[in-house]
Design a protein around this motif. Structure first.
Motif, PDB file in Angstrom:
ATOM      1  N   THR A   1      53.065  34.237  59.387  1.00 14.97           N
ATOM      2  CA  THR A   1      51.891  34.303  60.387  1.00 14.97           C
ATOM      3  C   THR A   1      52.289  35.448  61.493  1.00 14.97           C
ATOM      4  O   THR A   1      51.461  35.817  62.201  1.00 14.97           O
TER       5      THR A   1
ATOM      6  N   MET B   1      47.161  34.904  58.109  1.00 14.93           N
ATOM      7  CA  MET B   1      48.394  34.852  57.342  1.00 14.93           C
ATOM      8  C   MET B   1      48.407  36.434  56.619  1.00 14.93           C
ATOM      9  O   MET B   1      47.499  36.841  56.157  1.00 14.93           O
TER      10      MET B   1
ATOM     11  N   TYR C   1      46.243  29.970  61.317  1.00 13.83           N
ATOM     12  CA  TYR C   1      46.586  31.011  61.837  1.00 13.83           C
ATOM     13  C   TYR C   1      46.473  32.193  60.949  1.00 13.83           C
ATOM     14  O   TYR C   1      46.259  31.921  59.682  1.00 13.83           O
TER      15      TYR C   1
ATOM     16  N   THR D   1      57.694  30.495  59.966  1.00 14.79           N
ATOM     17  CA  THR D   1      56.981  31.748  60.100  1.00 14.79           C
ATOM     18  C   THR D   1      56.795  32.517  58.735  1.00 14.79           C
ATOM     19  O   THR D   1      55.813  33.221  58.599  1.00 14.79           O
TER      20      THR D   1
END
Length: 255
Positions: free
Chosen positions: A236, A215, A213, A152
């Motif tokens: 993320t 950012m 994803y 993460t």
């Protein structure tokens, strides 16, 4: 003005420039300046004539009273904990925050915690341009620590030290960090306690690329003495104010 009539700003014409130009120096100014110089010369000559007819003034004695030196021992030198130079001239890596347990060390975090000049310059968009600037700015060394929090978040902290023989470059680099952080849209900012002008930023608009994803990012910048502090957090998910502020306050407390 009748009710309902909009306020209209008159258009600027070609004869009315938006910014006033500096007024030219005219002939009258030159004449006044010349007269002032002539008056100064005449006054100086008259002063010499008056002084020549006066009796000489007796000068005071060159001897001065001797000052006695204070007795007793001099001031004690600062301890290592009080002397900032003792702390920052040692192993700079020891001033970095410790990587939290349960996190994975970042493989990009320098060579054994150090980042030399080429490696540090490579963090910029135009390393070839930044490299000579860092040399002229008296770059000394940079210590770095970084870690991954699962999949993460990623954290990187750098302490960049300068020789500062000529100017206070650490403060200038912190100012540069403030400038670029504030240029990004959707940015929130807060002062970092314990610093003169340190700032923490959370960028609420993520960077997006097809196939990746979103950012999110946050950063903090501050300086103390000859060291500029840089903290970067990527994730993320949205990064909270508490997260970046906690890192900034704890890292500043170690400087």
């Amino acid at each position: 003005m009748p009710e309902g009539t909009p306020n209209v700003v008159p258009e600027t014409t070609a004869d009315a420039p938006s910014e006033p130009r500096p007024r030219r120096r005219g002939r009258t100014t030159l004449i006044v300046a010349t007269a002032a110089v002539l008056g100064l010369v005449a006054g100086t000559c008259a002063g010499f004539l008056v002084q020549a007819h006066r009796a000489p003034t007796r000068l005071p004695s060159l001897s001065q009273p001797v000052l006695t030196q204070a007795k007793g021992p001099g001031p004690e030198p600062l301890s290592a904990a009080q002397d900032h130079r003792v702390k920052t001239n040692g192993d700079l890596r020891k001033l970095l925050l410790t990587r939290p347990k349960g996190t994975k060390e970042g493989h990009w975090a320098g060579n054994d915690g150090w980042m030399d000049l080429p490696e540090y310059a490579d963090n910029y968009e135009k390393p070839a341009k930044v490299f000579p600037d860092l040399i002229s700015d008296e770059f000394r060394r940079a210590a770095v620590v970084g870690w991954d929090e699962g999949s993460t978040y990623t954290v990187e902290i750098r302490l960049v030290q300068f020789h500062q023989e000529e100017t206070l470059k650490a403060g200038e680099y912190a100012d540069s960090g403030y400038y670029w952080a504030e240029k990004e849209g959707g940015t929130r900012s807060w002062s970092v306690p314990g610093t003169e002008d340190g700032m923490a930023y959370v960028h609420t608009r993520p960077e997006t690329k097809p196939g990746y994803y979103p950012m999110y990012s946050a950063e903090a910048h501050a300086w103390r003495g000859d060291i500029a502090m840089e903290i970067w957090v990527y994730g993320t998910k949205q990064i909270s104010k508490d997260k970046i502020m906690d890192l900034a306050k704890r890292q500043v407390g170690r400087l």
